[in-house]
Write an enzyme that holds these catalytic residues in place. Sequence first.
Site, PDB file in Angstrom:
ATOM      1  N   THR A 112      -6.204   1.920   3.604  1.00  5.96           N
ATOM      2  CA  THR A 112      -6.070   0.566   4.144  1.00  5.96           C
ATOM      3  C   THR A 112      -6.791  -0.427   3.239  1.00  5.96           C
ATOM      4  O   THR A 112      -7.903  -0.156   2.790  1.00  5.96           O
ATOM      5  CB  THR A 112      -6.685   0.524   5.567  1.00  5.96           C
ATOM      6  OG1 THR A 112      -6.119   1.591   6.318  1.00  5.96           O
ATOM      7  CG2 THR A 112      -6.413  -0.799   6.247  1.00  5.96           C
ATOM      8  N   PRO A 138      -8.339   1.606  -3.022  1.00 11.00           N
ATOM      9  CA  PRO A 138      -7.400   0.501  -2.891  1.00 11.00           C
ATOM     10  C   PRO A 138      -6.020   0.868  -3.409  1.00 11.00           C
ATOM     11  O   PRO A 138      -5.023   0.241  -3.047  1.00 11.00           O
ATOM     12  CB  PRO A 138      -8.001  -0.625  -3.727  1.00 11.00           C
ATOM     13  CG  PRO A 138      -9.231  -0.107  -4.382  1.00 11.00           C
ATOM     14  CD  PRO A 138      -9.451   1.323  -3.942  1.00 11.00           C
ATOM     15  N   PHE A 140      -3.856   4.613  -4.369  1.00  7.17           N
ATOM     16  CA  PHE A 140      -3.853   6.073  -4.537  1.00  7.17           C
ATOM     17  C   PHE A 140      -2.891   6.537  -5.629  1.00  7.17           C
ATOM     18  O   PHE A 140      -2.762   7.734  -5.844  1.00  7.17           O
ATOM     19  CB  PHE A 140      -3.487   6.748  -3.216  1.00  7.17           C
ATOM     20  CG  PHE A 140      -4.670   6.953  -2.299  1.00  7.17           C
ATOM     21  CD1 PHE A 140      -5.564   8.000  -2.525  1.00  7.17           C
ATOM     22  CD2 PHE A 140      -4.910   6.114  -1.236  1.00  7.17           C
ATOM     23  CE1 PHE A 140      -6.658   8.204  -1.705  1.00  7.17           C
ATOM     24  CE2 PHE A 140      -5.998   6.300  -0.400  1.00  7.17           C
ATOM     25  CZ  PHE A 140      -6.873   7.346  -0.632  1.00  7.17           C
ATOM     26  N   HIS A 167       4.723  -7.043  -4.668  1.00  5.56           N
ATOM     27  CA  HIS A 167       4.839  -6.095  -3.556  1.00  5.56           C
ATOM     28  C   HIS A 167       5.999  -6.456  -2.641  1.00  5.56           C
ATOM     29  O   HIS A 167       6.490  -7.587  -2.656  1.00  5.56           O
ATOM     30  CB  HIS A 167       3.536  -6.063  -2.743  1.00  5.56           C
ATOM     31  CG  HIS A 167       2.453  -5.264  -3.401  1.00  5.56           C
ATOM     32  ND1 HIS A 167       1.643  -5.787  -4.398  1.00  5.56           N
ATOM     33  CD2 HIS A 167       2.065  -3.977  -3.240  1.00  5.56           C
ATOM     34  CE1 HIS A 167       0.801  -4.855  -4.802  1.00  5.56           C
ATOM     35  NE2 HIS A 167       1.039  -3.741  -4.124  1.00  5.56           N
ATOM     36  N   LYS A 171       4.127  -6.719   3.129  1.00  9.88           N
ATOM     37  CA  LYS A 171       2.684  -6.604   2.868  1.00  9.88           C
ATOM     38  C   LYS A 171       1.984  -7.823   3.450  1.00  9.88           C
ATOM     39  O   LYS A 171       2.374  -8.961   3.177  1.00  9.88           O
ATOM     40  CB  LYS A 171       2.425  -6.489   1.370  1.00  9.88           C
ATOM     41  CG  LYS A 171       0.951  -6.293   1.027  1.00  9.88           C
ATOM     42  CD  LYS A 171       0.756  -5.854  -0.394  1.00  9.88           C
ATOM     43  CE  LYS A 171      -0.715  -5.711  -0.763  1.00  9.88           C
ATOM     44  NZ  LYS A 171      -1.413  -4.721   0.072  1.00  9.88           N
TER      45      LYS A 171
HETATM   46  P1  NAD Z   1       2.417  -0.482   8.398  1.00  2.85           P
HETATM   47  O1  NAD Z   1       2.294  -1.799   9.094  1.00  2.85           O
HETATM   48  O2  NAD Z   1       3.763   0.088   8.171  1.00  2.85           O
HETATM   49  O3  NAD Z   1       1.560   0.623   9.203  1.00  2.85           O
HETATM   50  C1  NAD Z   1       0.305   0.365   9.771  1.00  2.85           C
HETATM   51  C2  NAD Z   1       0.239   1.147  11.057  1.00  2.85           C
HETATM   52  O4  NAD Z   1      -1.101   1.072  11.571  1.00  2.85           O
HETATM   53  C3  NAD Z   1       1.159   0.575  12.164  1.00  2.85           C
HETATM   54  O5  NAD Z   1       2.014   1.587  12.663  1.00  2.85           O
HETATM   55  C4  NAD Z   1       0.191   0.075  13.221  1.00  2.85           C
HETATM   56  O6  NAD Z   1       0.690   0.180  14.541  1.00  2.85           O
HETATM   57  C5  NAD Z   1      -0.996   1.001  12.987  1.00  2.85           C
HETATM   58  N1  NAD Z   1      -2.256   0.512  13.556  1.00  2.85           N
HETATM   59  C6  NAD Z   1      -2.735  -0.755  13.590  1.00  2.85           C
HETATM   60  N2  NAD Z   1      -3.917  -0.783  14.214  1.00  2.85           N
HETATM   61  C7  NAD Z   1      -4.197   0.494  14.580  1.00  2.85           C
HETATM   62  C8  NAD Z   1      -5.291   1.106  15.257  1.00  2.85           C
HETATM   63  N3  NAD Z   1      -6.350   0.398  15.715  1.00  2.85           N
HETATM   64  N4  NAD Z   1      -5.258   2.458  15.459  1.00  2.85           N
HETATM   65  C9  NAD Z   1      -4.188   3.185  15.032  1.00  2.85           C
HETATM   66  N5  NAD Z   1      -3.130   2.650  14.396  1.00  2.85           N
HETATM   67  C10 NAD Z   1      -3.134   1.325  14.173  1.00  2.85           C
HETATM   68  O7  NAD Z   1       1.616  -0.664   7.029  1.00  2.85           O
HETATM   69  P2  NAD Z   1       1.717   0.272   5.716  1.00  2.85           P
HETATM   70  O8  NAD Z   1       2.698  -0.290   4.781  1.00  2.85           O
HETATM   71  O9  NAD Z   1       1.803   1.690   6.135  1.00  2.85           O
HETATM   72  O10 NAD Z   1       0.281  -0.009   5.071  1.00  2.85           O
HETATM   73  C11 NAD Z   1      -0.919   0.307   5.775  1.00  2.85           C
HETATM   74  C12 NAD Z   1      -2.131  -0.096   4.930  1.00  2.85           C
HETATM   75  O11 NAD Z   1      -2.141   0.700   3.738  1.00  2.85           O
HETATM   76  C13 NAD Z   1      -2.129  -1.555   4.453  1.00  2.85           C
HETATM   77  O12 NAD Z   1      -3.457  -2.039   4.486  1.00  2.85           O
HETATM   78  C14 NAD Z   1      -1.635  -1.472   3.019  1.00  2.85           C
HETATM   79  O13 NAD Z   1      -2.086  -2.530   2.202  1.00  2.85           O
HETATM   80  C15 NAD Z   1      -2.281  -0.153   2.604  1.00  2.85           C
HETATM   81  N6  NAD Z   1      -1.665   0.546   1.463  1.00  2.85           N
HETATM   82  C16 NAD Z   1      -2.538   1.148   0.624  1.00  2.85           C
HETATM   83  C17 NAD Z   1      -2.074   1.906  -0.426  1.00  2.85           C
HETATM   84  C18 NAD Z   1      -3.070   2.614  -1.301  1.00  2.85           C
HETATM   85  O14 NAD Z   1      -2.658   3.278  -2.271  1.00  2.85           O
HETATM   86  N7  NAD Z   1      -4.368   2.507  -1.004  1.00  2.85           N
HETATM   87  C19 NAD Z   1      -0.689   2.044  -0.626  1.00  2.85           C
HETATM   88  C20 NAD Z   1       0.193   1.405   0.256  1.00  2.85           C
HETATM   89  C21 NAD Z   1      -0.326   0.676   1.316  1.00  2.85           C
END
Ligand code: NAD
Length: 279
Positions: A112, A138, A140, A167, A171
Site C-alpha cells: 500500500t 513502494p 514490488f 499509471h 490510482k
Molecule cells: P484496489 O482499490 O483495487 O484494492 C484495495 C482494496 O482494499 C479494496 O478491495 C478495498 O475494499 C480494500 N480495503 C480498504 N480498506 C480496507 C480495510 N480497512 N481492511 C481491509 N480491506 C480494505 O487497489 P489496488 O489497485 O489493489 O491497490 C492497493 C494499494 O496498493 C494502493 O495503495 C496502490 O497504490 C498500491 N500498489 C502498490 C504496488 C507496489 O508494488 N507496492 C503495486 C500496485 C499497487
Amino acid sequence: MVAGGRAPAAVATAASETIVRVLVCGAAGRMGRQVTQAVLAESDLDLVGLCDVRDIPAEVRQEAPDIAFGSDLAAVIGESSPEVMVDFTDAAAGPANILAAIDAGVSPVVGTTGFSPDALEQIATHSRAAGIGAFIAPNFALGAVMLMRMCETAAPFFDHIEIIELHHDKKIDAPSGTAFQTARTIVDARGKPAIDVPTEKFTLNGVRGGDYHGVKIHSIRLPGLVAHQEVIFGGLGQALTIRHDSTSRESFMPGVLLAIRKVRSLDGLVVGLDSLLFN
Ligand code: NAD
C-alpha cells in the site's frame, strides 16, 4: 463474518520445507486478488485468510474454499493464525491494519502506498518494540528497483532531472510512491538539490509538475496504463532516459513472494525491495 479456518502453527513438509501461513488484506482489490493467486501457486506458502471491507468475490473464495475470510481483520487473524499478512489496501486503512498485525505477532508485508512519514515512523517504532519483522515496498517490481539503482548512479553527474510517472486511471494517489522514492534517492545521491530550469512565462498553470528539491515530478493517469516510470537526466548536449514498464500486475508478484519468505527474519521495519535484493 469469519468462515472456514484451519489449525494454527507452521508445519514442515516431508522435505522439511517450512510452510508460511499467509493472510491477504485487501483481498477483493486488484492487487489483493493477484497476490491471492500468487500465494496459492506456491507450495511453501499456505493461504489461510482473506480480509476486505468489501465482499470477497465468490470466485476468489472458490479458489481457496477452506480458509478464513471476512471484513474484521482481528477476527480473521484470530481464526486463521497467519504468520505473514500482505496488505494492499489504501493509505487510510493500511497503518491500522499493520499495527493490528504486529500486535497479533504477525509480520506485515505491505505494498500500500501513500503513507505519511508519521505513519511510517509509528510502524517502525511499533515493530521494533514488538520484535516483529515488517516490510514495506513502494514498488514490488524488480525492474523498478533496478531503475532506482541506475538513477542513483547517474544522479551525481546530471544537474537537471525530471520524472514522468504514468499509471492507470483508478490510482487514487499522486505522485506514485515509486516516483517520490526515486526523487528522494536522486537527491540523496547528489547530496544537493537538482537544478530546476526556470520558466519565464506560464500560459497554463501547473504544467511544470510537482517539485521535490529541484526534481520535477509529472503524474499521468490514463485508462490503458498499468504502472510506468521514466526518469530523464539532462546534461550538456545529451539526455539520458531510464524507463521501466509494468505491463501487468504479475510484475509485482516475484517481489511480494520474496518479501513473504524473508519478512519474519527482518529486524523491525525494512522499507524498499532493494534492501532484500542487495543486502
Ligand atoms: P484496489 O482499490 O483495487 O484494492 C484495495 C482494496 O482494499 C479494496 O478491495 C478495498 O475494499 C480494500 N480495503 C480498504 N480498506 C480496507 C480495510 N480497512 N481492511 C481491509 N480491506 C480494505 O487497489 P489496488 O489497485 O489493489 O491497490 C492497493 C494499494 O496498493 C494502493 O495503495 C496502490 O497504490 C498500491 N500498489 C502498490 C504496488 C507496489 O508494488 N507496492 C503495486 C500496485 C499497487
